[in-house]
Design an enzyme around this catalytic site. Sequence first.
Site: not given
Length: 410
Positions: A15-16, A55, A59, A108, A110, A133, A187, A239-240, A255
């Site tokens: 995540d991130d 996010c 996903r 996660k 989301h 998150s 994240h 994810d990003n 992001k």
Amino acid sequence: MDGSTRPNIVLIFMDDLGYGDLGCTGSPLISTPHIDRLAAEGLQMRQMYSTSPTCTPSRAGLLTGRYAQRVGLPRVIFPADPEGLCGWERTIAGVLSDVGYRCGIYGKWHLGARPEHNPLRHGFEEFYGLPYSNDMDPLNLYVNADRIEAAVDQSTLTRRYTDQAMDFISRHADEPFFVYLPHTMPHIPLHVEEDFRGTSRAGTYGDTVECLDHHVGRLVDHVEQLGLAERTLFLVTSDNGPWFEGRTGGLRGRKIDTYEGGIRMPFVARWTGTIQPGRVCDDVRSLLDVFPTLATLAGAQIPDDRPIDGVDMSGLLRGEELPPRPPLYFFSHWHLNAVRDGRWKVHVDRFPTNDLRELPQLFDVVADPEESYNLASLHPEVLDRMLGLVDAFGREIEAQREDAVARARS
């Protein structure tokens, strides 16, 4: 594909995490020997794109193979929001479970916090993790549909997710399995086990990434000890792009941006005995492509009653040359910000900012991956063609908007 050649699948989704935050992607300050080992023993893709710079839509695109705008989830959703992944959508877990895979998610989600959005409604038989998150409130840890912890100790989440995934694999070692491991970190707010505090040269962010890498190593070792290495495909990505910390590897933006730093992802794949070790690939691909690729490898049916934007890249994993990928479209919410086609990328919007100066921008992202030099005036014919793509796909998505929103709120 017959049952003897269908791989187990472990999809690790950070995540991130930034494009440049791994040793194998050039980080000078963060040590990631376990992920680097997977890259050395498998395939590293250098032009893999997320489906979104944030996010929820990222996903949605990963799990359905469809642009999040088609799914009706174009923005980050919050605990009280009514939107979520509706039952009509088909996920990777859904199509794999149809052909005998055991599917678990540890991390996660989301994609909606209401009971009808729970992962168990979307092909997974086990869920251990957070519904959204870690900076959202109320933050609760769930097992399946039951809340088990309200005061979540986030410093232990990476370990606990991994423990649960390892247990699931042990219980289903004699069956095909799909483990989806969407980690909470890095994240913000950052949390790290005490044993990893101060281990990197990149502050708490770096410590968090090194902790993630350690637990990736535990999981890989576990699969190998069970004798499943040649039957298991590992995928590691994000994810990003990175948010307030993290390294983009020199790429422009972060992001939320649809410049390269927000959407170009590290991507590592290892499948011992199938993927040739040490391969590096510069093909342009998307996390949208994961859905049809895994479905093909598993012998599952790809839905034919809806647009699937992903393209099967299973041949690429085996070393085959594939034709160039069709254009990729990058949105922020409902705004079509950019398009990548071949070596060219055009930017027509910068939403969520309202700064439209110097647009449209045309970049040769092969020669100029930092997107530093606008070539629109030098290549008007390319610009016209790219703007035609923007117009046609933008109209297609807008025509589906009302139905997509209604499904996400149903």
